[in-house]
Design an enzyme around this catalytic site. Structure first.
Site, PDB file in Angstrom:
ATOM      1  N   LYS A  19      30.667 -15.789  24.364  1.00  0.00           N
ATOM      2  CA  LYS A  19      31.780 -16.216  23.418  1.00  0.00           C
ATOM      3  C   LYS A  19      32.820 -16.902  23.881  1.00  0.00           C
ATOM      4  CE  LYS A  19      33.777 -11.593  22.380  1.00  0.00           C
ATOM      5  NZ  LYS A  19      34.226 -10.867  21.456  1.00  0.00           N
TER       6      LYS A  19
ATOM      7  N   ARG B 181      37.886  -3.655  10.731  1.00  0.00           N
ATOM      8  CA  ARG B 181      37.825  -4.594  10.690  1.00  0.00           C
ATOM      9  C   ARG B 181      36.249  -5.190   9.989  1.00  0.00           C
ATOM     10  NH1 ARG B 181      38.493  -7.322  17.136  1.00  0.00           N
ATOM     11  NH2 ARG B 181      35.668  -6.828  16.872  1.00  0.00           N
TER      12      ARG B 181
ATOM     13  N   TYR C  82      63.161 -25.518  35.940  1.00  0.00           N
ATOM     14  CA  TYR C  82      63.609 -25.791  34.209  1.00  0.00           C
ATOM     15  C   TYR C  82      64.512 -24.395  34.093  1.00  0.00           C
ATOM     16  CZ  TYR C  82      60.812 -28.977  32.207  1.00  0.00           C
ATOM     17  OH  TYR C  82      60.049 -30.269  32.008  1.00  0.00           O
TER      18      TYR C  82
ATOM     19  N   MET D 102      54.612 -26.795  32.772  1.00  0.00           N
ATOM     20  CA  MET D 102      53.267 -27.158  31.949  1.00  0.00           C
ATOM     21  C   MET D 102      52.274 -27.272  32.424  1.00  0.00           C
ATOM     22  SD  MET D 102      52.700 -30.464  29.146  1.00  0.00           S
ATOM     23  CE  MET D 102      53.503 -29.291  27.489  1.00  0.00           C
TER      24      MET D 102
HETATM   25  C1  LIG Z   1      33.352  -8.793  22.278  1.00  0.00           C
HETATM   26  C2  LIG Z   1      32.742  -8.680  21.378  1.00  0.00           C
HETATM   27  C3  LIG Z   1      31.788  -7.861  22.172  1.00  0.00           C
HETATM   28  C4  LIG Z   1      31.684  -7.731  23.901  1.00  0.00           C
HETATM   29  O1  LIG Z   1      32.938  -6.782  24.258  1.00  0.00           O
HETATM   30  P1  LIG Z   1      33.818  -6.659  25.708  1.00  0.00           P
HETATM   31  O2  LIG Z   1      34.722  -5.387  26.042  1.00  0.00           O
HETATM   32  O3  LIG Z   1      34.167  -7.672  26.437  1.00  0.00           O
HETATM   33  O4  LIG Z   1      32.308  -6.286  26.591  1.00  0.00           O
HETATM   34  C5  LIG Z   1      31.047  -6.561  21.530  1.00  0.00           C
HETATM   35  N1  LIG Z   1      30.950  -6.961  20.627  1.00  0.00           N
HETATM   36  C6  LIG Z   1      31.914  -7.795  20.142  1.00  0.00           C
HETATM   37  C7  LIG Z   1      30.858  -7.070  18.689  1.00  0.00           C
HETATM   38  C8  LIG Z   1      32.554  -8.759  20.326  1.00  0.00           C
HETATM   39  O5  LIG Z   1      33.435  -8.942  19.706  1.00  0.00           O
END
Ligand SMILES: *Cc1c(COP(=O)(O)O)cnc(C)c1O
Length: 346
Positions: free
Chosen positions: A8, A106, A238, A286
């Protein structure tokens, strides 16, 4: 043990397509992303691996997810019904993973197991391929939350087994739980993200030695745009938050917070330039950042410096930079902007 590598957020800033390609070539049959768009992007790049979509919803207009052969994670009974409706008329059963909120508060179902079981029995055209949950405090030894979550999850799993529902994959653990040995006996799959990219972030008060050994995948470099000699007492950047205490050779780097280089590194961080640590002078702005290269008179415009990585004996990893900036390696890596050119090396 099935490994579901998490790619992701552009594989935590590394590039999702490239990461997924490498992982598939290494034998991964599945990868996990957060939303459908990320899954579709992998399909559009021609990747054929199974893709688990962990944090999206199954609403109307989302038929593309089934058509693209993505595997959704279902978080609610509404999602389950919608998925069942959406897949009417499909040739074979469509797989999904069901997420249980075992106490993180969650995403995930938070219902009595009997209700979940009866809802699953009512669905048609669907196959529950996985049952999962997520830990909130896996790396923290001092917390009892993980043990409590395991108990709650086990309760659901037992009810499933009694009802004759046995998902092929049962998974709870991300990098923290893998690295710190949270290995409940019923697991047969894991979801590492951060560890794949070379970091294990212990959240515990007294972090133990992790069980896995990983090394950072990514190096980040910036180019020197200009070098100048300035007299003692010169303001830099800055707000003139820094003034030179002596005659100083300053190098201006082509990297700033728009690239994801953290602004809190202003006057605090350092880079590796010419084989030495060189402190950041003044504010990270920036597009540019100024460093002190008085000790490295050989450096010229066009030379590269290391923001993250190693040169010889010296090393600056995401963990250390994140600590200086008051961040975690997660947000540091994910924050590296797409305008920073990625170069893939073997
Ligand atoms: C992001 C995520 C992971 C991986 O987590 P890490 O701490 O990066 O290994 C696994 N399961 C879910 C549901 C996640 O959102």
């Amino acid at each position: 043990m099935e490994i579901l590598p998490v790619v992701k957020a552009e594989a935590y800033g590394h590039g999702a397509v490239e990461a997924a390609r490498v992982l598939a070539a290494e034998g991964a049959r599945r990868v996990a992303v957060s939303n459908f768009e990320e899954g579709l992007a992998l399909r559009e790049a021609g990747l054929q691996v199974r893709v688990l979509v962990m944090a999206d919803y199954v609403g109307c207009g989302r038929a593309a997810l089934v058509k693209s052969g993505l595997t959704p994670v279902v978080h609610s009974l509404e999602d389950l019904k919608e998925l069942s409706r959406m897949t009417q008329g499909s040739s074979g059963p469509v797989s999904y993973h069901l997420k249980i909120d075992s106490g993180m508060g969650r995403l995930g179902l938070c219902l009595c197991p009997a209700k979940i079981v009866s809802a699953i029995r009512e669905t048609r055209n669907l196959e529950i391929e996985g049952l999962m949950s997520h830990f909130a405090s896996a790396a923290d030894d001092a917390s009892t939350q993980t043990a409590d979550q395991i108990v709650a999850f086990r309760d659901v799993l037992e009810s499933f087994r009694h009802a004759g529902i046995s998902p092929r994959y049962v998974h709870l653990s991300s990098s923290g739980a893998i690295a710190y040995g949270r290995r409940p006996p019923f697991e047969n799959a894991v979801r590492p993200g951060l560890a794949l990219y070379g970091y294990v972030a212990g959240g515990g008060r007294e972090p133990r030695q992790p069980l896995v050994r990983v090394s950072p995948v990514l190096r980040w470099k910036a180019t020197i745009l200009a070098v100048k000699e300035v007299p003692e007492g010169s303001p830099i950047g800055y707000g003139a938050t820094f003034r030179t205490a002596r005659r100083t050779r300053a190098a201006v780097l082509g990297v700033g917070y728009a690239d994801g280089y953290p602004r809190p590194l202003s006057n605090r961080g350092q880079v590796i330039a010419g084989g030495r640590f060189a402190p950041i002078l003044g504010a990270v702005s920036m597009d540019v950042t100024t460093i002190d290269v008085t000790q490295s008179p050989q450096l010229r415009p066009g030379d590269a410096v290391t923001l993250l990585g190693s040169e010889g004996e010296l090393e600056l990893d995401a963990m250390r930079i994140a600590r200086t900036a008051g961040m975690t390696p997660y947000d540091l890596l994910c924050g590296i902007h797409p305008r920073v050119k990625r170069v893939y090396v073997d």
